[in-house]
Write a protein that holds these residues in place. Structure first.
Motif, PDB file in Angstrom:
ATOM      1  N   GLU A 176      -2.503   6.067   0.128  1.00 24.58           N
ATOM      2  CA  GLU A 176      -3.419   5.240  -0.656  1.00 24.58           C
ATOM      3  C   GLU A 176      -4.308   4.426   0.279  1.00 24.58           C
ATOM      4  N   SER A 177      -5.583   4.323  -0.039  1.00 30.13           N
ATOM      5  CA  SER A 177      -6.469   3.470   0.764  1.00 30.13           C
ATOM      6  C   SER A 177      -6.192   2.013   0.422  1.00 30.13           C
ATOM      7  N   ARG A 214      -5.355  -1.305  -7.703  1.00 27.47           N
ATOM      8  CA  ARG A 214      -4.137  -1.074  -8.478  1.00 27.47           C
ATOM      9  C   ARG A 214      -3.327  -2.366  -8.638  1.00 27.47           C
ATOM     10  N   VAL A 270       0.873  -1.176   0.000  1.00 25.62           N
ATOM     11  CA  VAL A 270       0.000   0.000   0.000  1.00 25.62           C
ATOM     12  C   VAL A 270       0.907   1.221   0.000  1.00 25.62           C
ATOM     13  N   GLU A 271       0.729   2.085  -1.004  1.00 22.84           N
ATOM     14  CA  GLU A 271       1.547   3.291  -1.119  1.00 22.84           C
ATOM     15  C   GLU A 271       1.104   4.337  -0.093  1.00 22.84           C
ATOM     16  N   ALA A 292      -8.028   1.116  -2.792  1.00 21.40           N
ATOM     17  CA  ALA A 292      -7.354   1.640  -3.988  1.00 21.40           C
ATOM     18  C   ALA A 292      -6.092   0.831  -4.287  1.00 21.40           C
ATOM     19  N   ALA A 293      -5.370   0.447  -3.248  1.00 24.01           N
ATOM     20  CA  ALA A 293      -4.164  -0.367  -3.435  1.00 24.01           C
ATOM     21  C   ALA A 293      -4.515  -1.724  -4.028  1.00 24.01           C
TER      22      ALA A 293
END
Length: 97
Positions: A49-50, A57, A45-46, A53-54
């Motif tokens: 970032e949620s 992606r 997880v960036e 969303a991770a």
């Protein structure tokens, strides 16, 4: 003994219409020779970032997934049996194409 660096990460259990599970093949280089590991698709997880969303992606990057249906993240303390038989809370999340 080397210290292990931990990071937030996500993984998805992906089933197709035939209830087959998607696994990704990872080859880890080692001085004694490569090690092959099979794991559920996912990754780190960036920052900012949620987790949802991770996951979206990572599924696009690793598996090329372009669908819109994902289950929302659930409490990690939920017993596996409750997840399997549907007693755990959760809903399908539409991610958009």
């Amino acid at each position: 003994m080397a210290l292990m660096r931990l990071r937030r990460s996500v993984r998805a259990i992906v089933l197709d219409e035939g209830d087959r599970v998607l696994l990704c093949r990872f080859v880890l280089p080692k001085p004694t020779g490569p090690i092959v590991v099979w794991a559920a698709p996912g990754g780190g997880v960036e920052r900012g970032e949620s987790v949802l969303a991770a996951l979206q992606r990572e599924l696009r990057e690793i598996a090329g997934y372009r669908g819109t249906d994902l289950f929302s993240p659930r409490d990690l303390a939920t017993p596996l049996a409750a997840l399997i038989d549907g007693r755990a809370p959760g809903a399908v999340v539409r991610l958009g194409r």
